[in-house]
Design a protein around this motif. Structure first.
Motif, PDB file in Angstrom:
ATOM      1  N   ILE A   1       1.050  -1.152   0.189  1.00 37.57           N
ATOM      2  CA  ILE A   1       0.027   0.090   0.099  1.00 37.57           C
ATOM      3  C   ILE A   1       1.022   1.116  -0.041  1.00 37.57           C
ATOM      4  O   ILE A   1       1.841   1.290   0.735  1.00 37.57           O
ATOM      5  N   VAL A   2       0.645   1.848  -0.940  1.00 36.04           N
ATOM      6  CA  VAL A   2       1.470   3.052  -1.143  1.00 36.04           C
ATOM      7  C   VAL A   2       0.643   4.582  -0.916  1.00 36.04           C
ATOM      8  O   VAL A   2      -0.236   4.626  -1.554  1.00 36.04           O
ATOM      9  N   VAL A   3       1.138   5.199   0.262  1.00 36.96           N
ATOM     10  CA  VAL A   3       0.280   6.337   0.572  1.00 36.96           C
ATOM     11  C   VAL A   3       1.152   7.754   0.482  1.00 36.96           C
ATOM     12  O   VAL A   3       2.239   7.934   0.641  1.00 36.96           O
ATOM     13  N   ASN A   4       0.370   8.610  -0.565  1.00 36.85           N
ATOM     14  CA  ASN A   4       1.007   9.703  -0.825  1.00 36.85           C
ATOM     15  C   ASN A   4       0.111  10.850  -0.611  1.00 36.85           C
ATOM     16  O   ASN A   4      -1.313  10.719  -0.493  1.00 36.85           O
ATOM     17  N   ILE A   5       0.332  12.074  -0.277  1.00 41.39           N
ATOM     18  CA  ILE A   5      -0.352  13.303   0.359  1.00 41.39           C
ATOM     19  C   ILE A   5      -1.046  13.864  -1.032  1.00 41.39           C
ATOM     20  O   ILE A   5      -0.437  13.716  -2.306  1.00 41.39           O
ATOM     21  N   GLU A   6      -2.064  14.526  -0.872  1.00 44.03           N
ATOM     22  CA  GLU A   6      -2.840  15.059  -2.034  1.00 44.03           C
ATOM     23  C   GLU A   6      -2.307  16.421  -2.400  1.00 44.03           C
ATOM     24  O   GLU A   6      -2.339  16.614  -3.472  1.00 44.03           O
ATOM     25  N   GLY A   7      -1.384  16.906  -1.763  1.00 41.76           N
ATOM     26  CA  GLY A   7      -0.737  18.189  -2.168  1.00 41.76           C
ATOM     27  C   GLY A   7       0.255  18.290  -3.133  1.00 41.76           C
ATOM     28  O   GLY A   7       1.441  18.656  -2.924  1.00 41.76           O
TER      29      GLY A   7
ATOM     30  N   PHE B   1      -3.969  22.857  -2.581  1.00 43.50           N
ATOM     31  CA  PHE B   1      -2.548  22.906  -2.494  1.00 43.50           C
ATOM     32  C   PHE B   1      -1.722  21.984  -3.546  1.00 43.50           C
ATOM     33  O   PHE B   1      -0.867  21.851  -3.824  1.00 43.50           O
ATOM     34  N   GLY B   2      -2.746  21.169  -4.353  1.00 45.43           N
ATOM     35  CA  GLY B   2      -2.323  20.329  -5.497  1.00 45.43           C
ATOM     36  C   GLY B   2      -3.462  19.773  -6.215  1.00 45.43           C
ATOM     37  O   GLY B   2      -4.564  20.235  -6.246  1.00 45.43           O
ATOM     38  N   TRP B   3      -2.828  19.339  -7.359  1.00 47.96           N
ATOM     39  CA  TRP B   3      -3.636  18.910  -8.575  1.00 47.96           C
ATOM     40  C   TRP B   3      -4.645  18.025  -7.862  1.00 47.96           C
ATOM     41  O   TRP B   3      -4.728  17.364  -7.296  1.00 47.96           O
TER      42      TRP B   3
ATOM     43  N   PHE C   1      -6.908  16.231  -9.588  1.00 51.27           N
ATOM     44  CA  PHE C   1      -7.502  14.828 -10.266  1.00 51.27           C
ATOM     45  C   PHE C   1      -8.483  15.225 -11.602  1.00 51.27           C
ATOM     46  O   PHE C   1      -9.061  14.269 -12.137  1.00 51.27           O
ATOM     47  N   VAL C   2      -8.572  16.581 -11.898  1.00 51.05           N
ATOM     48  CA  VAL C   2      -9.268  16.786 -13.007  1.00 51.05           C
ATOM     49  C   VAL C   2      -8.436  18.176 -13.365  1.00 51.05           C
ATOM     50  O   VAL C   2      -7.666  18.708 -12.791  1.00 51.05           O
ATOM     51  N   SER C   3      -8.461  18.477 -14.836  1.00 52.56           N
ATOM     52  CA  SER C   3      -7.593  19.155 -15.485  1.00 52.56           C
ATOM     53  C   SER C   3      -8.651  20.088 -16.459  1.00 52.56           C
ATOM     54  O   SER C   3      -9.791  19.734 -16.838  1.00 52.56           O
ATOM     55  N   PRO C   4      -8.173  21.252 -16.642  1.00 52.24           N
ATOM     56  CA  PRO C   4      -7.195  22.150 -16.182  1.00 52.24           C
ATOM     57  C   PRO C   4      -7.295  22.568 -14.585  1.00 52.24           C
ATOM     58  O   PRO C   4      -8.305  22.527 -14.421  1.00 52.24           O
ATOM     59  N   TRP C   5      -6.160  22.966 -14.075  1.00 53.22           N
ATOM     60  CA  TRP C   5      -5.899  23.260 -12.700  1.00 53.22           C
ATOM     61  C   TRP C   5      -4.842  24.226 -12.635  1.00 53.22           C
ATOM     62  O   TRP C   5      -3.742  23.883 -13.268  1.00 53.22           O
ATOM     63  N   GLN C   6      -5.120  25.137 -12.079  1.00 49.44           N
ATOM     64  CA  GLN C   6      -3.863  26.006 -11.598  1.00 49.44           C
ATOM     65  C   GLN C   6      -3.877  26.368 -10.030  1.00 49.44           C
ATOM     66  O   GLN C   6      -4.873  26.624  -9.570  1.00 49.44           O
ATOM     67  N   PRO C   7      -2.566  26.344  -9.470  1.00 45.59           N
ATOM     68  CA  PRO C   7      -2.481  26.723  -8.118  1.00 45.59           C
ATOM     69  C   PRO C   7      -2.919  28.043  -7.724  1.00 45.59           C
ATOM     70  O   PRO C   7      -2.666  28.954  -8.598  1.00 45.59           O
TER      71      PRO C   7
ATOM     72  N   ARG D   1      -8.841  30.758   5.917  1.00 42.97           N
ATOM     73  CA  ARG D   1     -10.141  31.018   5.162  1.00 42.97           C
ATOM     74  C   ARG D   1     -10.634  29.731   4.776  1.00 42.97           C
ATOM     75  O   ARG D   1     -11.703  29.277   5.040  1.00 42.97           O
ATOM     76  N   VAL D   2      -9.658  28.768   4.406  1.00 37.66           N
ATOM     77  CA  VAL D   2     -10.221  27.301   4.174  1.00 37.66           C
ATOM     78  C   VAL D   2      -8.948  26.505   4.041  1.00 37.66           C
ATOM     79  O   VAL D   2      -7.754  27.109   3.622  1.00 37.66           O
ATOM     80  N   GLU D   3      -9.111  25.332   4.860  1.00 43.76           N
ATOM     81  CA  GLU D   3      -7.611  24.635   5.036  1.00 43.76           C
ATOM     82  C   GLU D   3      -8.222  23.156   5.605  1.00 43.76           C
ATOM     83  O   GLU D   3      -9.363  23.094   5.643  1.00 43.76           O
ATOM     84  N   GLY D   4      -7.378  22.289   5.595  1.00 47.34           N
ATOM     85  CA  GLY D   4      -7.754  21.006   6.085  1.00 47.34           C
ATOM     86  C   GLY D   4      -7.795  21.223   7.770  1.00 47.34           C
ATOM     87  O   GLY D   4      -8.246  22.208   8.211  1.00 47.34           O
ATOM     88  N   ASP D   5      -7.848  19.963   8.293  1.00 50.92           N
ATOM     89  CA  ASP D   5      -7.900  20.189   9.861  1.00 50.92           C
ATOM     90  C   ASP D   5      -6.648  20.625  10.420  1.00 50.92           C
ATOM     91  O   ASP D   5      -5.666  19.901  10.629  1.00 50.92           O
TER      92      ASP D   5
END
Length: 399
Positions: A92-98, A126-128, A130-136, A252-256
């Motif tokens: 199981i490979v765990v990678n962060i979303e950002g 903070f990251g892609w 999983f849909v495109s197009p996307w800009q930070p 304003r908006v962030e994770g926990d």
């Protein structure tokens, strides 16, 4: 359908700052304790997985002080491999979303392993996503409606990726759209000790924080002393935070956000924004106060400072709820259940094909890296030859 291996290995990968390789990075130890919240959470997650009895690797930049403190407190020790390698079957490979580069997910998805995205912030912030197009976008201006969207989670589900998260709204939305999601929450094997600290700072905020510009604007309108805690090692910053009665946290908006929990654990009442629906503990029962906009913050802060009884009640609620939030045995149980769910599902029909694609791309990437290395050697030889030629040109010509 291929048979599942009898035992599984978990690999938690911390993003490496170096250029992308098609292989997983080695563990690279460093001595800094200034580790941002999401990466510290990955340290904790790896140790929790090891505490379930699984074989676990932690890869990428690893803080030695943080890692040592966690493993000592938990009595569990993930491996710290020094090699680069491809993910394998039975892992199981765990990678962060950002992650900004989709290829960082592709190198794991196109492998025999099973990929988990540790979603520690709403998708697309903070990251892609999983849909495109996307800009930070800057967190100071991004529209909260643009992140954590259903289409992001549907795309993750369609790719066969599992989601582990500590954000209840993301977990609920993932289940609604049919994504495989586990709520793992948060956990610390070494929670904050109950130490009586003199609360001699009325209001504080952190300078080394993405929300500092907003906090500074609020601080200028507060009719009470406001101290800016400068960047430093984790222990020093937390000691300063413990001295505060109130912390400005205009997120304003962030994770926990870890900072919200760390402040509450030290009896510091947090004043934050209700727009951050992903925060856990941003309410009065948990020792914090949420307001609708920045304009309300100065008034609410001053009301708190003038009401010592309410401030004390909130501080004690924060200490209690923060300890409950990071209860280590319960966290390990949730992580164990999340990993077991990934292990239990059968391989999909395209799993072997994806692994073959990944192996082919890995070979191409390896050839590319070798070609780049050869070019580097040639450049070095050319530079030496050019230096020698210049030296010869400077020498006098004999008659």
């Amino acid at each position: 359908m291929t048979a599942r291996p009898a035992s599984w290995r978990a690999v938690v990968t911390i993003p490496e700052p170096n250029p992308l390789s098609w292989s997983m990075p080695p563990a690279e130890l460093h001595e800094s304790t200034h580790v941002i919240g999401g990466l510290r959470t990955l340290h904790e997650l790896a140790v929790a997985l090891a505490a379930t009895g699984r074989e676990v690797e932690l890869r990428g930049p690893v803080s030695r002080p943080v890692f040592d403190a966690l493993t000592k407190a938990a009595g569990a020790h993930p491996e710290l491999p020094g090699d680069r390698r491809r993910p394998r079957s039975g892992e199981i490979v765990v990678n962060i979303e950002g992650e900004h580069d989709p290829l960082r997910f592709a190198r794991h998805l196109l492998s025999p392993a099973r990929l988990v995205v540790a979603m520690l912030a709403p998708s697309g912030q903070f990251g892609w996503p999983f849909v495109s197009p996307w800009q930070p976008r800057s967190p100071l201006t991004i529209d909260p409606e643009e992140v954590g969207r259903a289409e992001h989670l549907r795309a993750i589900a369609a790719l066969g990726i599992d989601i582990w998260t500590h954000m209840p709204p993301i977990h609920r939305l993932a289940e609604e759209v049919g994504a495989r999601s586990s709520f793992i929450g948060s956990g610390e094997p070494n929670p904050v000790a109950e130490v009586q600290t003199t609360k001699d700072l009325p209001v504080v905020y952190l300078q080394a924080n993405r929300w500092a510009p907003l906090a500074e604007a609020v601080a200028r309108r507060v009719h009470a002393p406001v101290a800016a805690i400068p960047q430093g090692d984790h222990e020093t910053v937390m000691a300063e935070l413990a001295r505060a009665k109130v912390m400005l946290w205009p997120c304003r908006v962030e994770g926990d956000g870890r900072l919200l929990r760390e402040a509450r654990a030290r009896g510091t009442v947090v004043v934050g924004l209700s727009s951050n629906i992903y925060a856990v503990g941003l309410d009065e029962p948990c020792g914090a106060v949420a307001v609708e906009d920045l304009g309300e913050m100065p008034r609410v802060v001053e009301q708190l400072l003038s009401d010592s009884a309410r401030l004390s009640r909130l501080a004690e609620a924060g200490r209690r709820s923060a300890r409950e939030q990071v209860d280590w045995p319960r966290y390990v149980q949730r992580v164990d259940a999340a990993a077991a769910a990934v292990e239990a599902r059968p391989d999909d029909d395209a799993a072997s094909a994806r692994a073959a694609f990944g192996d082919g791309l890995a070979e191409l990437m390896s050839e590319r890296e070798q070609a780049i290395e050869r070019v580097g050697v040639l450049d070095s030889h050319l530079a030496e030859a050019a230096a020698r030629l210049r030296e010869l040109e400077r020498q006098p010509v004999e008659a």
